[in-house]
Design an enzyme around this catalytic site. Structure first.
Site, short mmCIF file in Angstrom:
data_model
loop_
_atom_site.label_atom_id
_atom_site.label_comp_id
_atom_site.label_asym_id
_atom_site.label_seq_id
_atom_site.Cartn_x
_atom_site.Cartn_y
_atom_site.Cartn_z
N ARG A 118 9.55 8.40 28.59
CA ARG A 118 10.75 7.56 28.81
C ARG A 118 11.27 6.90 27.54
NH1 ARG A 118 7.75 6.17 33.40
NH2 ARG A 118 8.42 7.38 35.19
N LYS A 140 23.54 9.33 18.96
CA LYS A 140 23.80 10.43 19.89
C LYS A 140 22.76 11.51 19.64
CE LYS A 140 28.74 10.22 20.81
NZ LYS A 140 30.02 10.92 20.64
N GLU A 182 33.57 16.32 7.84
CA GLU A 182 33.39 15.05 8.58
C GLU A 182 33.84 13.86 7.72
OE1 GLU A 182 32.68 14.98 11.73
OE2 GLU A 182 31.33 16.61 12.25
N LYS A 224 31.42 4.59 10.20
CA LYS A 224 30.74 4.96 11.46
C LYS A 224 29.96 3.77 12.03
CE LYS A 224 28.42 8.28 14.18
NZ LYS A 224 27.98 9.63 14.40
N GLU A 234 30.56 4.86 23.64
CA GLU A 234 31.83 5.60 23.69
C GLU A 234 32.64 5.32 24.95
OE1 GLU A 234 31.66 9.51 21.80
OE2 GLU A 234 33.18 10.16 23.20
N ARG A 238 34.98 4.62 20.01
CA ARG A 238 34.08 5.62 19.42
C ARG A 238 34.61 7.05 19.60
NH1 ARG A 238 27.47 6.04 19.25
NH2 ARG A 238 27.47 8.00 18.12
N ASN A 242 35.64 11.71 17.34
CA ASN A 242 35.68 13.11 17.77
C ASN A 242 36.97 13.82 17.38
OD1 ASN A 242 33.13 13.14 19.04
ND2 ASN A 242 33.99 11.97 20.73
N HIS A 245 37.14 17.56 17.37
CA HIS A 245 35.92 18.09 18.00
C HIS A 245 36.18 18.82 19.32
CE1 HIS A 245 34.01 15.78 14.88
NE2 HIS A 245 32.79 16.04 15.33
N HIS A 249 34.71 22.20 19.21
CA HIS A 249 33.62 22.66 20.09
C HIS A 249 34.01 23.95 20.79
CE1 HIS A 249 31.60 18.40 20.50
NE2 HIS A 249 31.36 18.99 19.35
N HIS A 262 29.39 23.81 12.45
CA HIS A 262 30.03 22.71 13.16
C HIS A 262 31.16 22.11 12.30
CE1 HIS A 262 30.46 19.21 15.73
NE2 HIS A 262 30.34 18.45 14.67
P1 NAD Z 1 22.05 22.10 10.42
O1 NAD Z 1 21.18 21.05 10.92
O2 NAD Z 1 22.03 23.42 11.11
O3 NAD Z 1 21.73 22.32 8.87
C1 NAD Z 1 22.47 23.30 8.18
C2 NAD Z 1 21.60 24.30 7.44
O4 NAD Z 1 21.17 23.74 6.22
C3 NAD Z 1 20.33 24.71 8.17
O5 NAD Z 1 20.09 26.07 7.91
C4 NAD Z 1 19.27 23.84 7.53
O6 NAD Z 1 17.99 24.40 7.62
C5 NAD Z 1 19.75 23.79 6.11
N1 NAD Z 1 19.38 22.62 5.35
C6 NAD Z 1 19.35 21.34 5.79
N2 NAD Z 1 19.10 20.52 4.77
C7 NAD Z 1 18.92 21.27 3.67
C8 NAD Z 1 18.64 20.99 2.32
N3 NAD Z 1 18.55 19.74 1.87
N4 NAD Z 1 18.49 22.01 1.47
C9 NAD Z 1 18.64 23.29 1.91
N5 NAD Z 1 18.95 23.63 3.17
C10 NAD Z 1 19.09 22.62 4.04
O7 NAD Z 1 23.59 21.64 10.43
P2 NAD Z 1 24.30 20.24 10.19
O8 NAD Z 1 25.65 20.58 9.72
O9 NAD Z 1 23.48 19.31 9.40
O10 NAD Z 1 24.40 19.63 11.65
C11 NAD Z 1 25.20 20.23 12.64
C12 NAD Z 1 24.75 19.71 13.98
O11 NAD Z 1 24.94 18.30 14.04
C13 NAD Z 1 25.52 20.29 15.15
O12 NAD Z 1 24.63 20.68 16.15
C14 NAD Z 1 26.37 19.13 15.63
O13 NAD Z 1 26.65 19.20 17.00
C15 NAD Z 1 25.50 17.97 15.30
N6 NAD Z 1 26.22 16.71 15.13
C16 NAD Z 1 25.73 15.62 15.79
C17 NAD Z 1 26.35 14.40 15.64
C18 NAD Z 1 25.75 13.18 16.30
O14 NAD Z 1 26.40 12.13 16.28
N7 NAD Z 1 24.57 13.27 16.83
C19 NAD Z 1 27.48 14.27 14.82
C20 NAD Z 1 27.94 15.40 14.16
C21 NAD Z 1 27.31 16.61 14.32
N1 GLY Z 2 30.03 12.34 15.95
C1 GLY Z 2 30.65 11.57 16.98
C2 GLY Z 2 29.90 10.31 17.32
O1 GLY Z 2 28.86 10.04 16.79
O2 GLY Z 2 30.34 9.59 18.15
#
Ligand code: NAD
Ligand code: GLY
Length: 360
Positions: A118, A140, A182, A224, A234, A238, A242, A245, A249, A262
């Site tokens: 939990r 998130k 972003e 942020k 949200e 908030r 997006n 997005h 998406h 992304h």
């Molecule tokens: P990712 O996590 O897939 O990383 C991108 C690539 O880079 C991967 O292959 C990873 O292994 C590699 N990598 C990471 N750090 C590295 C480094 N320092 N050196 C070499 N390689 C490295 O992609 P991302 O763009 O970081 O994240 C995208 C994800 O984040 C999506 O799933 C998206 O939905 C999510 N997201 C979430 C939020 C949130 O608020 N939670 C906000 C925006 C995006």
């Molecule tokens: N990336 C959108 C949020 O964190 O709300």
């Protein structure tokens, strides 16, 4: 080191940003207090960064889970793999989960932490620009469902976000550019000055100059953190985070997860949102051109891929911002000011999708 705060009362936490943080022994001690730590990372990052991170955890019993790399693995099955490790390695309710990686590892790890017994504490150690400016902050967490992006998840704030900007030096070029999408988003929704700064400093960012990277990470996190502090769950403002997005998406979904990054989908999605804002009479053509031009200079796509408009619209309708069947969109009043809109003429959106997606 820069230290910012996400102000959420008793759940407030710091965002630590700087060079060389992964080598600063004791930096995480205030949050760990020798508790057990499960590090979740992936197969790409483990060979480079797992050892330094374990060095930060001296004094704690540690375990690690190494996930396959990629958005295609951001699934319930992968979260289940982390939960299995927590159970098998006998981590208790006072254990801490540490996500070491980009947004994918951060989102899945945070989700596993949110639901294990939990909810256990977790730490974010983001290693992509996208994760340092966006996904590691705000709580998130979640995974994708075959029907849509991030459909399963929970709000679960970390104890601390530790962004070592040196990790960005090993990031593939395409991933750096995706993170910059972003950053452009923050300029568009909240800070015209940041947008102007990006127009002048795009090359410094692409050369990964530390001062330029620090500037955008700090400013993005400030924006942020302020939005999240005001509207953690949200219910209102908030949703502005997006921008691009809902379109983005749908691009990710229709193209197959992992084919468009992304950030790339968000870049093309922001251009679609800007074009729709123009069609509604909010933006003029010159502002749309300015947005497309900055994103192009940053090496990001500004048009969606050729897609069946009906499939695309269906994917947009899976968005979590849909209320009573109406797709809510974040649109631009001007560079630096956005609004969430649901009372637009549906035919106007269908017309834009028909034109843009067939041209793809
Ligand atoms: P990712 O996590 O897939 O990383 C991108 C690539 O880079 C991967 O292959 C990873 O292994 C590699 N990598 C990471 N750090 C590295 C480094 N320092 N050196 C070499 N390689 C490295 O992609 P991302 O763009 O970081 O994240 C995208 C994800 O984040 C999506 O799933 C998206 O939905 C999510 N997201 C979430 C939020 C949130 O608020 N939670 C906000 C925006 C995006
Ligand atoms: N990336 C959108 C949020 O964190 O709300």
């Amino acid at each position: 080191m820069i230290s910012l705060t996400v102000d959420l009362g008793p759940r407030s936490y710091p965002i630590l940003i700087g060079s060389g943080l992964l080598t600063r022994r004791g930096l995480l001690d205030p949050w760990l207090r020798k508790r057990d730590v499960l590090v979740v990372t992936n197969e790409t990052l483990a060979p480079v960064y797992l050892e330094p991170v374990l060095g930060l955890l001296a004094g704690s019993r540690t375990g690690s889970v190494i996930l396959p790399d990629g958005e295609a693995h951001k699934t319930l099955a992968t979260a289940g793999y982390i939960l299995d490790a927590l159970v098998e390695q006998r981590f208790g309710r006072d254990a801490v989960l540490l996500s070491l990686g980009g947004g994918v590892v951060g989102d899945i790890g945070g989700f596993a932490a949110a639901i294990y017994q939990r909810g256990i504490d977790f730490l974010q150690v983001p290693t992509t620009l996208l994760a340092q400016v966006d996904s590691s902050v705000g709580g998130k967490t979640g995974v994708n469902h075959p029907a849509g992006k991030n459909l399963i998840g929970a709000f679960h704030q970390p104890l601390c976000v530790l962004s070592d900007t040196d990790t960005l030096q090993t990031l593939p070029e395409r991933e750096l550019r995706a993170g910059l999408a972003e950053v452009v988003k923050y300029g568009l929704i909240a800070d015209a000055e940041l947008f102007g700064w990006l127009e002048h400093q795009a090359d410094a960012l692409l050369r990964r100059e530390p001062a330029a990277l620090h500037h955008v990470i700090r400013r993005s996190c400030e924006i942020k953190a302020a939005v999240v502090a005001e509207d953690e769950r949200e219910k209102g403002r908030r949703a502005l985070l997006n921008l691009g997005h809902t379109f983005g998406h749908a691009i990710e979904h229709c193209a197959g997860y992992g084919n468009w990054l992304h950030g790339e989908a968000v870049a093309a999605g922001m251009c679609m949102a800007a074009e729709f804002s123009r069609r509604l009479g909010w933006l003029d053509q010159g502002e749309v051109r300015r947005i497309r031009s900055l994103l192009s200079r940053l090496g990001l796509p500004v048009d969606p891929p050729a897609t069946d408009p009906v499939d695309f619209h269906h994917a947009m309708a899976m968005d979590k911002k849909v209320i009573a069947g109406q797709i809510r969109l974040v649109l631009l009043r001007e560079v630096g000011e956005a609004d969430v809109v649901s009372d637009y003429p549906a035919g106007l959106l269908a017309e834009q999708l028909g034109t843009q997606l067939r041209a793809g």
